[in-house]
Design an enzyme around this catalytic site. Structure first.
Site, PDB file in Angstrom:
ATOM      1  N   GLY A   1       1.848   0.732 -11.157  1.00 22.79           N
ATOM      2  CA  GLY A   1       2.600   1.775 -11.852  1.00 22.79           C
ATOM      3  C   GLY A   1       3.135   1.341 -13.200  1.00 22.79           C
ATOM      4  O   GLY A   1       2.615   0.420 -13.818  1.00 22.79           O
TER       5      GLY A   1
ATOM      6  N   ASP B   1      -6.556   7.039  -6.731  1.00 22.28           N
ATOM      7  CA  ASP B   1      -5.380   6.300  -6.284  1.00 22.28           C
ATOM      8  C   ASP B   1      -4.916   5.415  -7.430  1.00 22.28           C
ATOM      9  O   ASP B   1      -5.635   4.503  -7.839  1.00 22.28           O
ATOM     10  CB  ASP B   1      -5.726   5.438  -5.065  1.00 22.28           C
ATOM     11  CG  ASP B   1      -6.103   6.303  -3.872  1.00 22.28           C
ATOM     12  OD1 ASP B   1      -5.400   7.295  -3.625  1.00 22.28           O
ATOM     13  OD2 ASP B   1      -7.126   5.991  -3.231  1.00 22.28           O
ATOM     14  N   LEU B   2      -3.738   5.674  -7.939  1.00 24.83           N
ATOM     15  CA  LEU B   2      -3.228   4.989  -9.121  1.00 24.83           C
ATOM     16  C   LEU B   2      -3.282   3.469  -8.944  1.00 24.83           C
ATOM     17  O   LEU B   2      -2.679   2.912  -8.025  1.00 24.83           O
ATOM     18  CB  LEU B   2      -1.782   5.420  -9.392  1.00 24.83           C
ATOM     19  CG  LEU B   2      -1.138   4.779 -10.641  1.00 24.83           C
ATOM     20  CD1 LEU B   2      -1.872   5.185 -11.908  1.00 24.83           C
ATOM     21  CD2 LEU B   2       0.333   5.120 -10.714  1.00 24.83           C
ATOM     22  N   ASP B   3      -4.018   2.807  -9.848  1.00 23.53           N
ATOM     23  CA  ASP B   3      -4.117   1.346  -9.861  1.00 23.53           C
ATOM     24  C   ASP B   3      -4.694   0.773  -8.570  1.00 23.53           C
ATOM     25  O   ASP B   3      -4.482  -0.396  -8.251  1.00 23.53           O
ATOM     26  CB  ASP B   3      -2.738   0.701 -10.146  1.00 23.53           C
ATOM     27  CG  ASP B   3      -2.184   1.140 -11.491  1.00 23.53           C
ATOM     28  OD1 ASP B   3      -2.986   1.475 -12.375  1.00 23.53           O
ATOM     29  OD2 ASP B   3      -0.949   1.171 -11.643  1.00 23.53           O
ATOM     30  N   GLU B   4      -5.440   1.608  -7.834  1.00 17.50           N
ATOM     31  CA  GLU B   4      -6.007   1.145  -6.565  1.00 17.50           C
ATOM     32  C   GLU B   4      -7.530   1.071  -6.597  1.00 17.50           C
ATOM     33  O   GLU B   4      -8.155   0.770  -5.589  1.00 17.50           O
ATOM     34  CB  GLU B   4      -5.575   2.077  -5.417  1.00 17.50           C
ATOM     35  CG  GLU B   4      -4.094   2.127  -5.145  1.00 17.50           C
ATOM     36  CD  GLU B   4      -3.611   0.960  -4.298  1.00 17.50           C
ATOM     37  OE1 GLU B   4      -4.383   0.005  -4.074  1.00 17.50           O
ATOM     38  OE2 GLU B   4      -2.446   1.001  -3.870  1.00 17.50           O
TER      39      GLU B   4
END
EC number: 3.5.1.10
Lengths: 300, 300, 300, 300
Positions: free
Chosen positions: A217, A242-245
Site C-alpha cells: 500500500g 489484488d493491490l501489490d499482490e
C-alpha cells in the site's frame, strides 16, 4: 536524439535478424524436449540458448524457452508456426514463436517522480532495453520536456479517484491506437481499475517501493522507517487486481541504519527502484518471464 | 576444549584491560559532549572510539557510546562512576560505565535445529564473541553432545504450550542461579510468556527466519515460497510481547529463484540466520546497541 | 532546467544555513575532544554529527569531523576560525572550519561514454549532490547537448598523447578561471601529467572500471573476461601520479557468469561505475573523506 | 555421529536413486540437442534439469549438463553408456553418464585454521554436501579431534618446502589407496608440486583469501590492508601449476572500512572463505562445473 536511437534500434534489429524465440508451457511428460529439438533441427534451426523448468516431478507443468537462429526466418515464420502446430497439440502446449527483432510496443505511465523514467530511457539509449517506447502518459507535466526531446509522444492526462473511469477510457483508446503490448508503471502512483487491468493480463509491470510483501500500500518508506528496518527494498511485479499482490518479477535491497529518516530511505530507495524496474522490463521484452499461478519463472 | 577457550578468554580479558565503555542516553542539549569529554580528560581517560546520535535536531534524544582506556580502572571504577554522577544528573542521563573485559553471562535456548548454535559456538571459539556462555537450555536432546563437549552445562527441559508456565518457572530459576544477562533464542521455536519476557527487557535476542515485517509468525519459508519472492531474509530482534514486533537489530537477505522450493529456501536461509544472529549477539555483548522506542541504534 | 536547479540549490543552502563542518587531523594525544567540544560549547555551537578515528593507539594520528550548527555563523566564521587557532596550534592540527552551504566548485571531465556524467547530473538534479557544477570539459562532442541544456558551460578540447601538454595548459587556465576545487574524471580516458595532478592534490576523483588493484590500466573488462572472474567491480579513487594507485574511496561489485562476454561485462559494469563514482563525489563535497598516507578515511 | 551421517547419506542415496547426470562437451553444430534428447526419450529417461552453453556462435564449443531419471538405471547404466557411444562419436563428444547417488570420494587438506574445514563438515552434516569424506590430511594436529570424532581418518603429515617431495609421495599413496577423486585445500597453506597437481587435473579445489587476481600469493589480507581497499574477497579455484592462476569457480566479497586493520580483514574474510569454498565443492560434486581453457562454466 531520434536519429541516434534509430541507429541503435537498426543495429539491434540487424544483429538479431534470424533470431527466434520459442516459448512453451504444457503439462510435463517425457519426450517434449526430444520432439521440440528434433523439430528445430529438421527445420534448419540452430539452438543458441535454452532454459527449461518443471514445477514438480509428479504431474507438474513444464516450461521452455529456446532462442534459436534460422535463415530466412522472416519469410518463413508463418510456415514454421504451422509446422509446429501438430507438436503443440500433441503436448497440449501454450506456445509462441516470435522474431527477436520485432520490438514490443511499450507505454510508460509516470507521475511527478522521474527517476524510474530516466533509468528506462537511459537503458533504452544504451541499447539494453530494446523496446519501441511508443508513448508516455502522465498526470503531471514534469516528464514532458525529457520525453518530447526524444521525439516520443507525451500525453498529459489528469488523474484522480473521482475521474478514474473516464481517464482510463481515454487511456485505453490511446493504448489501442498505439497497439501497446506492455505498460510500465514507472512510479505512476494511481490505482488501476479491474476493468483496465483485465485488458493487459501480465502485461502491466509496476515498481513498488518496498520489499513486498512487507509494507503493502501507500507510503512504504514511512512504514519502513516506523518499523526500524535495517534494509529497504523495491519490488517489480505484474499488476493484478489484488493491490501489490501480483506475481513478483524482481526484488532488491539496500542497507540503511538508524540515522536514515523516512526522507533518506526514500532517497536511497530510488536507486533500487530504478534497477529493479529496469531489469523486470528488460526480461519481459526479451520474453524471459513466464507466469505460473501467482509466480514468475524468470529464464535469465 | 575448555582450556583452549579459557586461553582465548584470558587473552581477551588481558588485551581489553583498561578499556571502559560509557553509554549515555539523555535529552539533547548543547554541552553534553563538552562536559563528558572534559570529565574523561580530567580523569586521565583516553578516548579510543566514540559514536553519537541525536534522534531529532529539535527536542530530540541524544545517545552516546564512548570506549576509553584508563590505567588502574579496575580499582577506580566505583570512584569514576561516583564522580560522573553530578554530570549525569545535570543532563538527566541514563548511563553506564562498565569494564570491557567483564564478560556478559549468556544463556542460549535452542531446539532441534543447531545451525545457529553452531555459529555462535564457532564465533565464540574464534574469539569474535567474547561472552560467558553459562548454559544452554533445550527442549530436545540434539544439542547435548556438542554443548557438553565444550564443558558448558546443558539443561534439557521439555516444552510445549500446556506446560509453558511450569517450564518457564524452572528456567527463570536457572537463569537467576547463573546470573544471566542475555538470552539468545537460537531457533528455540517456543513462544515466551509476557511474564518471562518482562524479566529480560531488551535482553532476549531472537532470530526470525524472514525479512520482517514480511512473514510474521510460523513457517515463514513456506509463506515466502507461496508468495514467490525473489529474495529471502532473516531478522534478529529483541523480544517483546508483540510476536516478531520487537526492535530490529540486524537483517540480511539472499537471492533465490523459481527453482527453489520451500525446503530449498529453508536451506539457503540457514546461512543468513547464522550470520544475522551472530552479528546481533556480538553487537549486544559489546554494548553497541541502544534501544529507543521500538528501534535500535547500532553503533558499529 | 536552470531555474529548477537554482531552486534546489537555494533550498539546500537555506536548509543548511548555520551548519558548519570542522575537520581536524593531528597527532593523537589525550584531551583533543575535550578541548574541541569545550570550544564549540563556549561559542554557542551545537554538535549535530561527529566522527573520529585514530590510526593507532600508540603514536597514531587522530582524525575528527564534526558537523555543528551555530547562529549567525556566516558573519562570525572568521572570528570563530581565529578563536580556534590557539587550540589548533596546541595540538599541531591540520584543520578547517567551513560553511556547509558553500558549494564546492566542480569540473567534470568526460569522454564519449556518458553514463557516469548522466548519473552525476541526475543525482545533482535530485538534490543528492550539492555542488556547483561549473563546467564540463570533453575531448568529444557527445556530452554537449545534455550539458548545455542544463546551462552549464561545455568546453570541447581535443586530447591525445601528442598534444597533452598544450591541452593541459588550456585546461588549467579554465580551471583557474572558474576557481575549481574538485575535478571529476567521469570516464575521461586520458592520462594526466604529474604537473597537472600536482595542482590538485586529493582533488581529482577518477572512476576505474575494475575492482582495483585487479586489472590496473587499460581494458579492464577485457582482462576480467580473459581471467574468467565471477564478479566485476569498479573503484573510485583520488588521482596520484601512480596510475590507478591513488587512495581508494569506494568500491563495489556485481555478479557475472560464464555467459557474459567482455561486452556484457562492460555493460553490467556501467551500473556499478555510476553508483561508485557518485558516492565518492558526494562524500568528497560533504567533506567526509580524509586522506592519510595512501588511504582514505571515510566518515559516512 | 557416524550413524547420524550414515542415515543422511542413505537418505540422499535413496532419494536420488534413478537420477543420472549426463555431461557433454563437443564442437558446436546443429542437431546435438535433438540427438541427445531423442536418445534419452527412446531409452525411457525423463529430463529433470538441463543446462547448455556455447562459447561462440561461430565454431564454438558446446557444453551440456542434463539431469534425468530412469528406472533400473543401476542395472542398466553400462548398457546406456554403450548405446550412447555412437552419438558421442558422431559429435566428437567428451562425455560422461554417472549416477547421482554415487558419492565422490573426497580428501580434505587442512592446516591450523579450521574455519573452512568446519564449514565443509557442517554442510556435509546438513545434507548439503553429499560427498564421501574419505580422509583428512594435515601438517598440524589442530583438526584431529573434530575429524576423528566424526570417524573420518585423520593423517598427520609434517610438511614444508624441504620435505615436499617425500611428503607428496606419501600423500599420493594415501589418495590412491582411498581412490580419491577430489582434493579440497581448506586453507592448507602449502604449495603443491607440478607433479602432484598433474595427478588431479581440475580435481583440486583451493580457497584463496582474496578477490583474485588481486593479491596473488602470500598474505593477501596484509596486502589488502596496505592498499586500503573497501571490499575484501575470497576466490575458490581449481589448482594448476600457475600459483593462484587456475580456473576461478566462485568469488564473493564483504565490505570493510578504514577502521579494519589487517587482523580484522582476516577475521571478516573467514566468513567469505567459508561460503565461497563450500559453494565450489558443492557444485563440483554435483558435476555442475565444466572447465574450458582457463575458465569454468558453472551450471547452477
Amino acid at each position: 536524439m531520434k536519429s541516434y536511437m534509430n541507429k541503435k534500434l537498426d543495429h539491434y534489429k540487424t544483429s538479431n535478424e534470424g533470431n527466434v524465440r520459442l516459448l512453451v508451457s504444457c503439462p510435463d511428460q517425457p519426450g517434449i524436449v526430444a520432439a521440440v529439438s528434433a523439430f528445430l533441427f529438421k527445420n534448419g534451426a540452430n539452438i543458441i540458448e535454452s532454459h527449461q523448468y518443471t514445477t514438480d516431478p509428479e504431474n507438474g507443468r513444464f516450461f521452455l524457452r529456446i532462442l534459436f537462429e534460422k535463415n530466412n526466418i522472416k519469410e518463413e515464420i508463418l510456415e514454421l508456426q504451422q509446422k509446429f502446430t501438430p507438436i503443440a497439440e500433441q503436448f497440449q502446449m501454450h506456445w509462441s514463436i516470435t522474431l527477436a527483432n520485432e520490438l514490443k510496443k511499450m507505454a510508460i505511465f509516470v507521475s511527478k517522480e522521474l527517476h524510474c523514467l530516466h533509468e528506462l530511457i537511459w537503458e533504452w539509449q544504451s541499447g539494453n532495453l530494446m523496446a519501441d517506447i511508443a508513448l508516455v502518459i502522465s498526470n503531471h507535466e514534469e516528464a514532458r520536456e525529457i520525453v518530447e526531446s526524444l521525439h516520443i509522444p507525451f500525453h498529459y492526462m489528469k488523474a484522480n479517484k473521482e475521474i478514474r473511469k473516464e481517464v482510463e477510457t481515454k487511456q485505453l483508446e490511446l493504448l489501442e491506437r498505439y497497439q501497446i503490448e506492455l505498460i510500465v508503471l514507472a512510479r505512476y502512483m494511481q490505482i488501476l481499475t479491474p476493468s483496465f487491468v483485465s485488458h493487459f493480463p501480465n502485461q502491466i509491470i509496476n515498481i513498488h517501493h518496498s520489499f513486498l510483501p512487507a509494507f503493502i500500500g501507500a507510503n512504504p518508506y514511512k512504514k519502513a522507517y516506523d518499523r526500524g528496518v535495517k534494509l529497504i527494498g523495491a519490488t517489480s511485479h505484474y499488476v493484478t487486481n489484488d493491490l501489490d499482490e501480483g506475481p513478483i518479477i524482481e526484488q532488491d535491497i539496500e542497507r540503511v541504519d538508524h540515522r536514515d529518516d523516512a526522507a533518506a530511505l526514500k532517497n536511497i530507495g530510488r536507486t533500487i527502484e530504478r534497477s529493479v524496474l529496469a531489469r523486470a522490463v528488460k526480461w519481459h521484452i526479451e520474453d524471459r518471464i513466464l507466469v505460473h499461478e501467482n509466480k514468475t519463472i524468470v529464464f535469465n
